[in-house]
Design an enzyme around this catalytic site. Structure first.
Site, PDB file in Angstrom:
ATOM      1  N   ASP A   1       0.854  -1.177   0.000  1.00 54.52           N
ATOM      2  CA  ASP A   1       0.000   0.000   0.000  1.00 54.52           C
ATOM      3  C   ASP A   1       0.897   1.236   0.000  1.00 54.52           C
ATOM      4  O   ASP A   1       2.122   1.129   0.074  1.00 54.52           O
ATOM      5  CB  ASP A   1      -0.951   0.004   1.190  1.00 54.52           C
ATOM      6  CG  ASP A   1      -0.233   0.101   2.525  1.00 54.52           C
ATOM      7  OD1 ASP A   1       0.980  -0.183   2.562  1.00 54.52           O
ATOM      8  OD2 ASP A   1      -0.866   0.437   3.529  1.00 54.52           O
TER       9      ASP A   1
ATOM     10  N   ASP B   1      -6.504  -3.678   4.171  1.00 56.99           N
ATOM     11  CA  ASP B   1      -5.449  -4.558   3.664  1.00 56.99           C
ATOM     12  C   ASP B   1      -5.579  -5.991   4.179  1.00 56.99           C
ATOM     13  O   ASP B   1      -4.893  -6.893   3.686  1.00 56.99           O
ATOM     14  CB  ASP B   1      -4.071  -4.024   4.082  1.00 56.99           C
ATOM     15  CG  ASP B   1      -3.786  -2.651   3.506  1.00 56.99           C
ATOM     16  OD1 ASP B   1      -3.967  -2.487   2.297  1.00 56.99           O
ATOM     17  OD2 ASP B   1      -3.400  -1.758   4.281  1.00 56.99           O
TER      18      ASP B   1
END
Length: 911
Positions: A336, A632
Site C-alpha cells: 500500500d 489490507d
C-alpha cells in the site's frame, strides 16, 4: 448540532424488529483453534509422519531383540532417540509460534460498548455501539468514530479519514448531489464503519451493521484461511517422498541380496530360512529408520526459530515460522502507499511567499495560525502530532519548524468570526483583531488559489500571477495539494461594527467594505516518501522481486509516489497503471494477461488487492503483501506472506504473518535476505545429511551382498544420528545471512530443494566416502589391526573377523569423515573459506562439542557403545588423515572462486 429538519428516529419496537432482522452491530470474532489442535497439527508434516512410522517400527524391532533375542536395554535407545527428535522438532516449532502469538496480545479489540449519539423516539440519546441497528439516525461530530455504514442526511464541512478502508486520510463527505465525486472509492454521501470524522458534523441513517458493513466484510475475509502452501512446505513434501521411496528401494535391494546370499551359502531349510528372512526384514526396517533424516525437521525448526529471533533485531516480528523462509522465495510484493511508502503525515513540501517583505511573512504566519481548525499534540516534544485536518496540521508543523509558536499567535489574536471550508466555496476565512498589527482588524482567507485570486487586488512581493500559476501547475503535476493565502486589512472606521456571521456578507460585497485582498503566497503540501524507501525498493527490484503499489489514492498521486520511489517512469506508460473500477471490470483471463505489467493500482477497494494476490498466485508467483489498514487484511491473509506495519490496525496485524515494527520498507528487504539465507542453510544441512545417509545405505547394501556383519551397532548409530542430525542441524541452522543473496534472482518455487550441484556433491562425496570405508572395512575384516601403524605393513588374509578395537577404529573413521565434511557443507554456496568464522561462534562451539563427545564415547563408552579406547597416536592419525576431506574441499572452492573471477573479468571486458 443544529439540524435542518426534525427527525423522529426509530421507536423502541422498531429497534427490536430491526435487531431481529439484521442482527447486532458487532463483528463475529474469529474462531479460536484449541491449543491441543495447534500442537497436533505440527505432526502433519510429511517428514514427521515418516519419523512416526519409523519410530513405531523401531519399537517393534527393539521388543523383538529384547524379548526374542534377549539383548540388553540398549536396543531401546534407537526408538527413544527418534521420538525425542520428533518431540524436539514439533515442540520447538509450537513453542516459538505460541510465543510470537503472545506478542500479538492486542490484535482485534473492538470497543463495542463505546457510547454513540442517536435520535430515537424524537429525542437525542446515547446508546452503546453494539446496540446500533439498521434504520437508526446517528449524529457525527469531530473526532467521532463512525459506528456503522449509512447514508448521510445532513453534512456540514464533513471530512472523514477513510485510510483504514481506502488509504485516503481525508475524504470530503456531503449530502448535496452537487458535491458528489464520481471517482470516489465510496459514495460521497455515505460513511463507513471504522472510519473517523476529522472535522465538521453530520447526521446519517444506518443501512448496514456488524458483518454486513464494509469493515465487517473485510474483517470476515481476513479470517478466511486459504491454507496457502508455502514454497518450503512443497519442497519438504517432495523431499519426504524422495527419502521414503529411496529408503524403500535400498531396503528392497538388501532383501533381494540377502535372499540370494542365503541360497548361495545354505541348503534350503524352511525354519532356518524363515529365521533368516525375519532378520533380513529387521535389517531392512532398520535401514529405513537410519535413512530417514530425523534432523531435517529439527534443522528446519531451528533455522526458522533462529531466524525469528534474529529478525526481531531487524524490526521484523515473525508470527508464523514458515513466513521467514517464504520471504526468501518472494517474487512479487504488493504494497500500500500511505504509511508504508509514505510517512502518513502531511508536511509542507515548499512555500513561496514574499521573502523580502517582513510584514507579509508575519501576516502569512498569523493567518496560518488563526485561520485553522487544527492543533498540535505536543506531549512528545520531539515528535509533535497534528490533530484535526491533516492539511492544516501540516501548516502548523511548518510553523513549528520555523520556530513560531502557533498557540501564542492564536491566543493573542481576538477572533471575531469564522467561515469554515466548504467544497462550494473552496476556501475558509477568519476575521481577527491582529496582535501583529495592533489595533488592526484583518480578514484572512486560504483555499484554492484560482478562487482566491479573484478577491485580490495586489500581490505581496515581486511576483506575477503568471509565475504563481506556473508554480502551482508544477506542484500539482507532482500530485501535491496546493493552497493560496490572502488577507485584507479592514478600514478602522468600519472595524468596530463587525460581528459573528459577517464574513459571508463581506465576501459577497453586501457591506460597505470594499473587497480588496492582498495575495500573500502559495504552499505545496504532500505526504512525504519515507527516506529509506527508494533504496529499499531498488534493492528488491535488483533482487528480481516485482513491486506493485495498491492504493485508494488518485492515479496522479499514485504515479508520482511511484516515480519518487523509483518504481514508475513515463517510459512505463499507462499500461502499468490501472484504477480500481477498471481492474474490477477485467475478466480473470484479461487480468492474467496484464497483471505482471501492472505497477500501480489506484482507487483500489479492499477486495481488489485480494484479487490481485490470488491472480498472481495462480500464475505461480510467490506473493508478499504489506499493509497497515483494515482494508489490507483480506490480501494480507491470502498472501503467502502478510506484512503488517507496527502502527497499523489490529485487524491488519491479526491477518499478517510478520509485523514490520519500524514501518520501514527497508526492513522488508532484510526479511528477504534472511529468508534466502535460511533456505540455503536448510540446503546445507540436507547436503550434509544426505551424504551421511548415502554412505550408510550403501555400506549396509554392500554388506548384504558381501555377507558381512554390520560394522556399526545400534548405539553407535544413535550417536551418529545425534551428531549428524541434531547437532549438525544446530550448527548449520545458525549461520548468519549474507548480503550477496540479494544479488540473486528469486528461486523457482517448482525447483527441487536438492539442486543439480547438490546432487553431484552428494553422489561424489558420498561415493568417495563409501569406497574409502568399504576398503577400510575389508582390510579390518581380513587383517589384524591393533593400531593404525599396522596399515604400513598389512597382511591381508581370507578370514572374516573384526575385533572390538577394529570396530572402534571403523566407528571413529566414519564419524571423523562426516565431521570434516560438515565444514564443507557450511561453506557450500557462500564463496567463502570454511574457516570464515565471523558471526559463527555457535558453529565453532558445536563442532568442538562433537569432537570432544566422540573422544569421550570411544574412550569411556565401553560395552554400551561396543567400543574400546584408542591410542593417542591413533587419534592423531585418524584426525589428520580424515581432515584431507576439508583440504580437498578448500582447494575446490579456491579454484572455483578464481574461475568465477576470471569469467567475470572477461565479461566486463567484452561489455
Amino acid at each position: 448540532m443544529e439540524r435542518k429538519h426534525h427527525y423522529e428516529g426509530l421507536s423502541e419496537q422498531e429497534v427490536l424488529q430491526s435487531r431481529l432482522k439484521f442482527g447486532e452491530n458487532v463483528l463475529t470474532p474469529p474462531a479460536q483453534t484449541p491449543v491441543w489442535k495447534r500442537f497436533v497439527v505440527k505432526f502433519c508434516d510429511p517428514l514427521i509422519v515418516i519419523l512416526l512410522v519409523a519410530g513405531v517400527l523401531s519399537i517393534g524391532i527393539s521388543f523383538y531383540e529384547y524379548f526374542g533375542l534377549h539383548e540388553g536395554t540398549q536396543v531401546f535407545f534407537e526408538p527413544v532417540g527418534i521420538f525425542i527428535a520428533i518431540l524436539l522438532a514439533t515442540g520447538l516449532a509450537f513453542f516459538f509460534e505460541e510465543k510470537a502469538n503472545r506478542a500479538f496480545s492486542i490484535l482485534n479489540q473492538v470497543n463495542d460498548d463505546e457510547a454513540v449519539e442517536v435520535i430515537r423516539n424524537g429525542n437525542t440519546t446515547k446508546v452503546a455501539k453494539r446496540e446500533i441497528v439498521v434504520g437508526d439516525l446517528v449524529l457525527l461530530d469531530t473526532g467521532a468514530d463512525v459506528p456503522a455504514d449509512g447514508e448521510l442526511l445532513e453534512a456540514v464541512s464533513l471530512n472523514v479519514d477513510e485510510s483504514t478502508l481506502t488509504g485516503e486520510p481525508v475524504c470530503h463527505k456531503s449530502s448535496s448531489a452537487d458535491d458528489f465525486d464520481s471517482e470516489a472509492t465510496f459514495p460521497t454521501n455515505h460513511v463507513m464503519r471504522g472510519t473517523k470524522v476529522m472535522e465538521g458534523h453530520g447526521l446519517f441513517r444506518v443501512e448496514k451493521v456488524g458483518d454486513a458493513t464494509e469493515n465487517g466484510k473485510v474483517f470476515v475475509a481476513a479470517q478466511i484461511d486459504n491454507s496457502v502452501k508455502t514454497p518450503l512446505t512443497e519442497q519438504l513434501d517432495r523431499l519426504g517422498r524422495l527419502v521414503t521411496w529411496g529408503s524403500y528401494g535400498f531396503a528392497g535391494l538388501i532383501l533381494v541380496g540377502r535372499i540370494i546370499m542365503f541360497f548361495t551359502e545354505y541348503a534350503l531349510d524352511w525354519i532356518h530360512f524363515l529365521q533368516y528372512l525375519l532378520d533380513t526384514i529387521m535389517i531392512c526396517v532398520t535401514l529405513i529408520v537410519v535413512a530417514v533424516p530425523e534432523g531435517l525437521p529439527m534443522a528446519v525448526t531451528l533455522s526458522l526459530a533462529y531466524s525469528m529471533r534474529r529478525m526481531l533485531k531487524t524490526n521484523n516480528l515473525v508470527r508464523k515460522m514458515h513466513a521467514c523462509e517464504t520471504m526468501g522465495a518472494t517474487t512479487v510484493i504488493c504494497t500500500d502507499k500511505t504509511g508504508t511508502l509514505t510517512q502518513n503525515q502531511m508536511r509542507v513540501y515548499a512555500m513561496r511567499s514574499d521573502e523580502k517583505g517582513t510584514t507579509g511573512q508575519m501576516l502569512m504566519r498569523e493567518g496560518i495560525a488563526v485561520n485553522s481548525t487544527a492543533s498540535l499534540d505536543l506531549s512528545d516534544v520531539e515528535k509533535p502530532v497534528a490533530l484535526g485536518n491533516p492539511t492544516e496540521g501540516a501548516l502548523l508543523l511548518w510553523l513549528r519548524d520555523q520556530k513560531t509558536d502557533y498557540r501564542k499567535l492564536r491566543s493573542e489574536a481576538e477572533i471575531i468570526d469564522e467561515l469554515p471550508f466548504s467544497t462550494e466555496r473552496k476556501y475558509m476565512a477568519t476575521l481577527v483583531r491582529s496582535s501583529l498589527l495592533p489595533g488592526k482588524t484583518i480578514l484572512y482567507i486560504k483555499g484554492a488559489t484560482d478562487i482566491i485570486r479573484h478577491f485580490c487586488t495586489s500581490i505581496s512581493g515581486n511576483i506575477t500571477w503568471e509565475e504563481i500559476m506556473e508554480q502551482l501547475l508544477a506542484w500539482q503535476n507532482q500530485a501535491m495539494r496546493t493552497l493560496g493565502f490572502a488577507c485584507m486589512v479592514i478600514p478602522d472606521e468600519k472595524a468596530d461594527d463587525l460581528k459573528a456571521g459577517i464574513i459571508p456578507a463581506i465576501m459577497q460585497g453586501k457591506t460597505s467594505i470594499d473587497v480588496a485582498f492582498t495575495f500573500l503566497g502559495i504552499v505545496a503540501i504532500s505526504d512525504p516518501v519515507r527516506k529509506e524507501v527508494p533504496a529499499a525498493v531498488k534493492e528488491c527490484i535488483d533482487a528480481g522481486i516485482g513491486v506493485k503499489i495498491v492504493t485508494g489514492d488518485t492515479p496522479g498521486t499514485a504515479k508520482e509516489i511511484g516515480r519518487q520511489v523509483g518504481l514508475w517512469s513515463d517510459a512505463d506508460g499507462e499500461r502499468a497503471v490501472i484504477t480500481g473500477p477498471e481492474f474490477a471490470s477485467l475478466t480473470d483471463e484479461e487480468l492474467q494477461a496484464c497483471v505482471l505489467d501492472l505497477k500501480i493500482i489506484a482507487r483500489a477497494r479492499p477486495m481488489d488487492k485480494k484479487r490481485l494476490v490470488e491472480t498472481l498466485q495462480a500464475m505461480n508467483q510467490v506473493v508478499a503483501v504489506t499493509g497497515d489498514g483494515t482494508n489490507d487484511a483480506p490480501a494480507l491473509k491470502a498472501a503467502h506472506v502478510g506484512l503488517s506495519m507496527g502502527d497499523g490496525t489490529s485487524v491488519a496485524k491479526e491477518a499478517s504473518d510478520i509485523t514490520i515494527i519500524d514501518n520501514s520498507f527497508h526492513s522488508i528487504g532484510r526479511a528477504v535476505m534472511w529468508g534466502r539465507s535460511l533456505y540455503q542453510n536448510i540446503q546445507r544441512f540436507i547436503l550434509f545429511q544426505l551424504t551421511v545417509n548415502v554412505v550408510a545405505c550403501f555400506i549396509v547394501l554392500a554388506g548384504a551382498f558381501m555377507g558381512t556383519q554390520s560394522p556399526l551397532t545400534v548405539t553407535q548409530m544413535l550417536w551418529v544420528n545425534l551428531i549428524m542430525d541434531t547437532f549438525a542441524a544446530m550448527a548449520l541452522a545458525s549461520l548468519p545471512p549474507m548480503e550477496k543473496v540479494m544479488r540473486d534472482k528469486p528461486r523457482d518455487r517448482k525447483a527441487f530443494i536438492i539442486t543439480q550441484p547438490m546432487t553431484i556433491n552428494i553422489l561424489a562425496v558420498g561415493g568417495f566416502f563409501f569406497v574409502t570405508l568399504l576398503i577400510f572395512l575389508y582390510i579390518l575384516e581380513h587383517a589384524t589391526i591393533t593400531q593404525m601403524a599396522d596399515f604400513f605393513h598389512l597382511k591381508v588374509g581370507f578370514y572374516k573377523h573384526m575385533s572390538p578395537y577394529e570396530l572402534s577404529l571403523f566407528f571413529t573413521v566414519f564419524v571423523m569423515l562426516q565431521f570434516w565434511n560438515m565444514f564443507n557443507a557450511r561453506a557450500y554456496a557462500t564463496g567463502r573459506s570454511a574457516f570464515h568464522f565471523k558471526d559463527c561462534k555457535g558453529f565453532g562451539t558445536i563442532v568442538l562439542f562433537i569432537l570432544i563427545g566422540q573422544v569421550l564415547i570411544v574412550e569411556l563408552g565401553g560395552q554400551m557403545f561396543n567400543v574400546t579406547p584408542l591410542l593417542w597416536q591413533d587419534w592423531a592419525f585418524i584426525i589428520i588423515s580424515t581432515s584431507a576431506v576439508l583440504w580437498v574441499g578448500e582447494f575446490v572452492r579456491l579454484f572455483s572462486c578464481r574461475t568465477r573471477r576470471k569469467m567475470g573479468n572477461k565479461n566486463r571486458v567484452s561489455d
